[in-house]
Design an enzyme around this catalytic site. Structure first.
Site, PDB file in Angstrom:
ATOM      1  CG  ASP A  53      36.387  24.669  26.685  1.00 53.73           C
ATOM      2  OD1 ASP A  53      35.860  23.620  27.131  1.00 53.73           O
ATOM      3  OD2 ASP A  53      37.571  24.733  26.334  1.00 53.73           O
TER       4      ASP A  53
ATOM      5  CG  ASP B 168      38.681  32.033  29.803  1.00 53.07           C
ATOM      6  OD1 ASP B 168      38.135  32.675  28.876  1.00 53.07           O
ATOM      7  OD2 ASP B 168      39.489  31.098  29.598  1.00 53.07           O
TER       8      ASP B 168
ATOM      9  CB  CYS C 264      46.862  36.638  48.854  1.00 51.51           C
ATOM     10  SG  CYS C 264      48.635  36.453  48.578  1.00 51.51           S
TER      11      CYS C 264
ATOM     12  CG  HIS D 162      50.556  36.757  44.835  1.00 52.48           C
ATOM     13  ND1 HIS D 162      50.236  37.846  45.625  1.00 52.48           N
ATOM     14  CD2 HIS D 162      50.973  37.262  43.645  1.00 52.48           C
ATOM     15  CE1 HIS D 162      50.484  38.951  44.939  1.00 52.48           C
ATOM     16  NE2 HIS D 162      50.925  38.627  43.735  1.00 52.48           N
TER      17      HIS D 162
END
Lengths: 412, 427
Positions: free
Chosen positions: B110, B284, B324, B352
């Site tokens: 950013d 994000d 996972c 996870h």
């Protein structure tokens, strides 16, 4: 299931007091066997996992000891832990590979201060949900449910000359399943224990009455100097609480390696490991990165340090076994202990240990130590980019230098 | 873990910049969703994608090797934080953040502007830049668009963001318009200062608050600059969700279809599903990793607080369908014992939650490629919300021809509710 201990020297040659090498064989079934070379160590775990390392990360440390210790007190959130209702055993619950020997103990050897007391009926254990009472019956029930390969029988750790007869029976009964239990060494001190040299004297005394052919695990003894001194007396098994303590202080061990000094191989310490070390952390990252992680208090710092410190600890034991095999252990250990600042021998032991202890305290109190709590110092250290991260393998923590709550000696 | 058919698809639309190639491989025939391939200097990412946030050049105790195994394509670093520690000088010495953290896939940074305003008191925004008080020595400092780009050039991320004039999404009036125009001027200064256009991409940020008119002007102005991709900013700041989605869809309508669109700060599963239908490609959010540290695991029905006593003897995995390492190997009961108590507990849930986001994005991409995105959306919404669904979700999806209020062939229809959030499915 059977547990067999094979000393590499002839049984009669295995003296009661003296360094020895051997192999611990666990046979769950003819096709399910585990062998662990001794002197060796059990991986210290917290709630069933090595500190900071999930299994994928743990696998990055290669050739690591195939044995772990788990303490029941980690799971005592309720009066009867929920894990006791799990039907597939402790290995599966903590996702430990079946190729590992799992030892269950009641208490964590790194906890130095306890408030809960034991009585004739139960062992009091501090937990987040208050004091929990572990009775021998409950312990046996949990052992039956959790199916550890080896367990340390519940013992009464309060100051008493002898456990009560009833309890003694219960202990004897509870361990019949896996084999004979021998001696138990208490020290009856809840705070900082007696100097290590005095402990060694107690160990020597106990070993005199124990059958030499059985393996001996000294709980909570882990720092390299103490390990070497205990090996000299004939202890076979230790645990890895030391590298965890090093990690918690934000330090990286230097690798113990065998190197040539004069004509014989000696255990020495090298300061060059960061470039020479083959562990996952050193292969993947710069020192500056780990420093950055420590300064910003990022969790990856302890993950990488623990990987590295376990790698070094593992190498240390490999070197010890090698020197025992080649017959120059005494010489190597002497040299190592000299370097460590810890004089060999029981009389001088207390003084030596004190020095190692002081050194760590000093490092932790320095302005640019990652463990400094003082905010003014913490602000300063942010600018210190070149802090020396690598310390020689002389770091020990109070908890490991004689501050264990109890010291116990078991063989199986 | 890539989608098998992805690489064999012929691009429908392509845009090429010196450091980015964007190929739209599939378009949903009902909504504005699209599945694309974005070739960056360090990695070829598949979109729509979620980018986990690793503020300090590390992902919350997870090694970069684990992140690769979790199928992360691009991760985020924060310029403001990295600029203060370890600093540009050290990053230059290390050869950039990729090498410093040993991450060989995509990175996005950013501009640092958001942290200036959100973290620091006494930030004063002028035409020159953001003036702030250095928290270390209390001296006045200035972050200009040129300095932001300079820092980001040192970090060396595949994608950099322009410094924008950030105003709260709740602000109204002349300040919003001023910020929108100033952000465009700062973009031009940033583009002029950008020293590595062949290795790094600079994304402009659409601003304009919640004013459709200003948003449109901003998106049009930025589109003229022919950037490699565009971000939609100034949202996810506490505004009503019904305003949020309208600004998103308005922006994607104006921005060029052949370029990637990045909606900043979005990470809830329902937001990802809805915004992808509105034509967004990148997201994000700190939420998945942050909530993991508090012991919360993400599931398709919402979130599971594993610290609760009811999980202490629940011997099922967090999610039966999740592949996972945490779900394959651990029970909820075990995670309950370690959650918020050991760092490993945090690691297990973080793993996870990242895996959860990545799997959701793979499912989204696959559904778009198979041209069954509307069906995917309906089944997702049904599982996540049940009979009642926040009205903004209903409205947003209706705008792209998915009407949740009308029963589908499975007999599912939903009743809109005025609340923006609904924690659990209402079955």
């Amino acid at each position: 299931m059977s547990l067999r201990f094979e000393l590499s020297m002839a049984a009669e040659a295995a003296s009661r007091h003296g360094p020895r090498t051997g192999t611990l064989h666990l046979e769950r079934s003819p096709t399910d066997t585990i062998s662990i070379a001794t002197p060796g160590f059990l991986k210290y775990t917290r709630r069933g996992l090595q500190p900071h390392m999930v299994r994928e990360v743990e696998r990055e440390v290669t050739a690591l000891s195939a044995a772990s210790r788990v303490q029941l007190e980690d799971f005592l959130e309720r009066d009867f832990p929920a894990v006791g209702k799990y039907s597939e055993g402790l290995h599966r619950f903590v996702h430990m590979d079946r190729s590992e020997l799992l030892l269950l103990d009641a208490l964590d050897p790194t906890v130095t201060r306890r408030t809960a007391k034991a009585t004739n009926k139960f062992l009091g254990v501090d937990s987040e949900g208050g004091t929990k009472r572990v009775t021998p019956e409950m312990f046996v029930k949990l052992v039956n449910q959790l199916k550890p390969d080896v367990y340390v029988a519940l013992a009464d750790y309060v100051e008493e000359p002898e456990p009560s007869a009833t309890k003694g029976k219960r202990i004897a009964k509870s361990v019949e399943r896996i084999g004979p239990v021998a001696g138990r060494l208490r020290e009856g001190d809840h705070g900082l224990g007696p100097p290590f040299g005095e402990k060694l004297a107690l160990v020597r005394h106990s070993l005199a009455t124990l059958e030499p052919a059985k393996p001996r695990y000294m709980v909570g003894v882990s720092s390299p100097d103490q390990v070497l001194q205990a090996i000299r007396l004939g202890i076979d098994v230790f645990d890895s609480s030391y590298p965890y303590a090093v990690t918690e202080q934000g330090f990286a061990s230097t690798a113990a390696r065998t190197s040539t000094c004069g004509s014989s191989r000696c255990l020495t310490i090298s300061a060059r490991w960061w470039t020479g070390c083959t562990c996952f952390a050193c292969r993947s990252h710069h020192r500056a990165y780990v420093h950055h992680l420590l300064m910003t208090k990022e969790m990856l710092a302890t993950v990488l340090l623990q990987i590295h410190n376990m790698h070094c600890y593992n190498r240390f034991f490999e070197a010890v076994r090698q020197s025992l095999a080649s017959g120059d252990f005494e010489q190597c250990a002497e040299k190592f202990l000299d370097h460590y600042g810890c004089m060999a021998g029981e009389a001088a032991g207390a003084k030596g240990v004190k020095r190692a202890f002081d050194e760590l305290e000093l490092l932790a109190s320095q302005a640019n130590s990652p463990t400094t709590k003082d905010p003014a110092q913490a602000a300063q250290r942010g600018d210190c980019q070149c802090r020396r991260l690598i310390f020689e393998l002389v770091l020990a923590r109070a908890a490991l230098c004689g501050g264990h709550y109890f010291m116990e000696l078991w063989y199986f | 873990m890539t989608i098998s058919s992805f690489d064999s698809l012929t691009p429908i639309e392509t845009s090429t910049s010196p450091a980015l190639k964007f190929e739209v491989l599939a378009k949903c025939s009902t909504t504005k969703a699209r599945a694309s391939k974005m070739t960056l200097p360090h990695y070829t990412a598949h979109t729509p994608m979620f980018m986990p946030v690793g503020t300090m050049g590390t992902m919350k105790g997870v090694t970069t090797k684990q992140l690769e195994a979790l199928d992360c394509h691009v991760i985020l670093g924060n310029t403001y934080h990295l600029g203060s520690r370890p600093g540009a000088e050290l990053l230059d010495k290390a050869g950039g953040l990729h090498k410093f953290m040993n991450w060989n896939r995509g990175l996005l940074t950013d501009s640092g502007g958001f942290q200036m305003v959100s973290l620091l008191k006494l930030a004063n925004i002028t035409e020159e830049g953001v003036e702030f008080e250095n928290p270390h020595d209390g001296k006045k400092m200035m972050l200009t668009p040129e300095m932001s780009i300079g820092l980001q050039n040192s970090i060396g991320a595949d994608i950099m963001m322009q410094l924008d004039d950030v105003v709260s999404s709740l602000t109204t009036g002349a300040r919003v318009e001023e910020a929108m125009w100033r952000s465009i001027r700062w973009l031009d200064r940033g583009m002029a200062a950008h020293k590595r256009p062949n290795e790094q991409n600079l994304f402009p940020i659409v601003q304009g608050g919640l004013d459709p008119n200003l948003r449109t002007i901003s998106a049009q102005e930025l589109s003229k600059r022919d950037a490699p991709g565009y971000a939609i900013g100034g949202l996810s700041g506490g505004e009503a969700k019904d305003s949020f989605w309208r600004m998103v869809t308005l922006s994607t309508d104006v921005l060029p279809t052949c370029k990637p669109r990045y909606c900043m700060g979005v990470g809830y599963a329902e937001d990802l599903v809805v915004c992808s239908a509105l034509g967004v490609d990148m997201y994000d959010c700190v939420f998945p990793t942050r909530t993991a540290r508090f012991g919360n695991a993400l599931v398709r029905t919402g979130s599971m607080s594993l610290r609760q006593g009811k999980y202490s003897d629940d011997f099922r995995p967090i999610d039966e369908d999740c592949d996972c390492p945490t779900c394959k190997n651990y029970t909820r009961a075990y995670i309950h014992t370690v959650a918020t108590k050991e760092t490993t507990g945090c690691h297990l849930i973080t793993i996870h939650n990242i895996a959860f986001q990545m799997r959701l994005m793979r499912d989204i991409r696959q559904a778009i490629v198979d041209d069954r995105y509307p069906q995917f959306v309906r089944s997702f919404i049904r599982r996540r919300f049940g009979k009642t669904v926040p009205a903004w979700v209903v409205n947003a999806l209706k705008s792209v021809n998915i009407d949740l209020t009308v029963a589908d062939e499975d007999g599912y229809s939903a009743k809109p509710i005025s609340e923006d959030f609904q924690r659990e499915p209402n079955n």
